[in-house]
Scaffold this active site. Structure first.
Site, PDB file in Angstrom:
ATOM      1  CD  GLN A 166     -23.100 -10.834 -21.837  1.00 19.05           C
ATOM      2  OE1 GLN A 166     -22.580 -10.975 -22.814  1.00 19.05           O
ATOM      3  NE2 GLN A 166     -24.295 -11.453 -21.353  1.00 19.05           N
ATOM      4  CG  ASP A 169     -29.809  -0.776 -21.083  1.00 21.38           C
ATOM      5  OD1 ASP A 169     -29.498  -0.891 -20.014  1.00 21.38           O
ATOM      6  OD2 ASP A 169     -30.534  -1.761 -21.713  1.00 21.38           O
ATOM      7  CG  HIS A 186     -20.256  -5.765 -23.746  1.00 23.37           C
ATOM      8  ND1 HIS A 186     -21.474  -6.703 -23.973  1.00 23.37           N
ATOM      9  CD2 HIS A 186     -19.006  -6.754 -23.250  1.00 23.37           C
ATOM     10  CE1 HIS A 186     -20.994  -8.028 -23.999  1.00 23.37           C
ATOM     11  NE2 HIS A 186     -19.425  -7.999 -23.847  1.00 23.37           N
ATOM     12  CB  CYS A 194     -12.942  13.017 -28.898  1.00 28.09           C
ATOM     13  SG  CYS A 194     -12.109  13.556 -30.252  1.00 28.09           S
ATOM     14  CB  CYS A 218     -14.454  16.139 -30.503  1.00 25.95           C
ATOM     15  SG  CYS A 218     -13.593  16.821 -29.002  1.00 25.95           S
ATOM     16  CB  THR A 304     -27.263 -13.170 -21.336  1.00 24.82           C
ATOM     17  OG1 THR A 304     -26.072 -13.549 -22.246  1.00 24.82           O
ATOM     18  CG2 THR A 304     -26.746 -13.642 -20.108  1.00 24.82           C
ATOM     19  CB  SER A 305     -27.990 -16.924 -25.491  1.00 28.76           C
ATOM     20  OG  SER A 305     -27.314 -15.761 -26.522  1.00 28.76           O
ATOM     21  CB  SER A 328     -32.978 -17.141 -20.742  1.00 26.26           C
ATOM     22  OG  SER A 328     -32.868 -16.160 -21.832  1.00 26.26           O
TER      23      SER A 328
END
Length: 434
Positions: A166, A169, A186, A194, A218, A304-305, A328
């Site tokens: 998810q 980075d 994601h 653009c 752009c 992740t939750s 986690s």
């Protein structure tokens, strides 16, 4: 007792409102219902009850650390689903941590919901909102965490089926996760497009503008304007010489610095991250429904939750007989995992590898590390990991970070889910896991 009798004994009896009861099922009541009669919350409550009744039952034969290590050894097709928690040790903030998460830091923007920072409709209306915070989430490191190295190690051992990430980075790629093993649910900052002409560039070309607090425009749109500006008929004097014309806004001249300006009419460049309101990549649902759900033999969820759909629905979608491990800081209540390994992700995976007899060679794993593992009272399958040596409260000795990592860090190696990214509400934290 069944949902009908349950509602009679709670909401109908007046002991609790439907609005408040939603929070027990990990659903945050939406703001647009504020001030309305409690009856308006019943449809959401019905969905919550349906989800609860469909919840996967825990596999009772998997509980201990030994069980977790055994699963690692025997599995051959592991799905790893990761969230922001695997990057926080690198100084990259997560989104939802109270007080320190990205959303908490930007409540001052005056949005109805901090998640609107990543709302595609708001971005189209005013990209300033996103770009005012983009510099804080911009990937600016070549390093990766021990947890990233753990996933790469699974790949190196031929056990990684797919890493569903998810995160935006793109650090998984830097850790050596192969493109065919990685689904960036994601999107990421790796590329940008653009919004006007759909011209795509490498994401890093936007970084200077983003760091400077500017909205990247752009350049291809600008080139089009330049060509259009220079294609007008030239007027000539009677003697054949070119008649000088009055310059107009937007005109370009090779002797002027204006050709390097990017007019506001040029399209805005948007990093290819999936905003709320945008569809996830086709690869996400196609791979999950047509390939991975048939091959997977172990699921590991890390950092992740599971609050954002449809990624949060990956785990419930997979076959219920496949063992699932959760790693986690705090447990979740809306998914029944078989084994909960709670604590700092990097500490948990380093101890897992140590017990499995695997060498997780990473600069951020201290030499001689000692980790205490305690089973939570009343939860035989829930274990808390705490580093006891070196003392985590003592600042570590500074070492120059390697930009590429050691050889051990790098490894070579249905349609019903094809929906737009949306919020799935808050998660109720079980305090017994702290």
């Amino acid at each position: 007792m069944g949902p009908e009798e349950f509602c009679k004994r709670t909401v109908d009896a007046g002991t609790i409102t439907a609005k408040k009861l939603l929070t027990a099922f990990s659903i945050r009541p939406p703001a647009f219902l504020d001030g309305l009669d409690d009856d308006n919350y019943f449809p959401l409550l019905s969905l919550a009850l349906s989800r609860e009744l469909r919840k996967r039952a825990k596999l009772t034969k998997y509980n201990t650390m030994e069980d977790a290590v055994h699963l690692l050894h025997t599995a051959r097709n592991i799905i790893v689903l990761t969230g922001a928690g695997i990057s926080t040790s690198l100084g990259i903030p997560d989104f939802r941590s109270k007080g320190t998460g990205l959303y908490a830091q930007y409540e001052h923007l005056g949005l109805n919901d901090p998640q609107e920072i990543f709302d595609i409709n708001i971005f189209k209306q005013d990209p300033n909102i996103f770009y005012s915070v983009a510099r804080d989430i911009l990937p600016n490191t070549e390093r990766f965490s021990p947890t990233h190295a753990f996933i790469a190690l699974l790949q190196q051992k031929g056990k990684l089926l797919t890493n569903y990430s998810q995160n935006i980075d793109n650090i998984e790629a830097k850790a050596g996760i192969l493109p065919e093993k990685l689904v960036q649910c994601h999107g990421s900052f790796a590329t940008a497009t653009c919004v006007k002409c759909k011209h795509q560039v490498k994401g890093e070309t936007l970084f200077p503008d983003i760091k400077a607090g500017k909205i990247p425009r752009c350049k291809k749109c600008a080139e089009g304007r330049k060509s259009a500006g220079n294609s007008r008929k030239r007027k000539v004097n009677k003697d054949g010489t070119e008649r000088k014309v009055r310059r107009r806004p937007g005109d370009y001249d090779s002797n002027s610095d204006s050709e390097f300006d990017l007019p506001t009419s040029c399209g805005v460049m948007k990093p290819d991250i999936t905003f709320f309101g945008e569809a996830l990549p086709d690869e996400f649902s196609k791979r999950l429904t047509e390939i991975d759900c048939k091959l997977v033999d172990l699921v590991i969820v890390i950092g992740t939750s599971l609050k954002v759909a449809p990624v949060s629905e990956v785990v419930p979608f997979l076959p219920a007989n496949i063992p699932q491990i959760y790693i986690s800081r705090t447990p979740v209540s809306h998914v029944n995992f078989d084994i909960d390994l709670l604590g700092d992700c990097d500490i948990v995976v380093s101890e897992l590898c140590r017990r499995a007899g695997w060498n997780l060679d990473h600069e951020m794993v201290p030499k001689g590390q000692v980790v205490d593992v305690a089973t939570v009272e009343g939860y035989e399958s829930r274990h808390v990991f705490t580093q006891t040596y070196p003392d985590p409260s003592t600042p570590p000795v500074s070492n120059e970070a390697s930009s590429s990592g050691s050889d051990g860090e790098k490894a070579n190696g249905g349609d019903s889910l094809k929906r737009t990214r949306r919020s799935a509400g808050a998660t109720v934290v079980d305090k017994a896991g702290k």
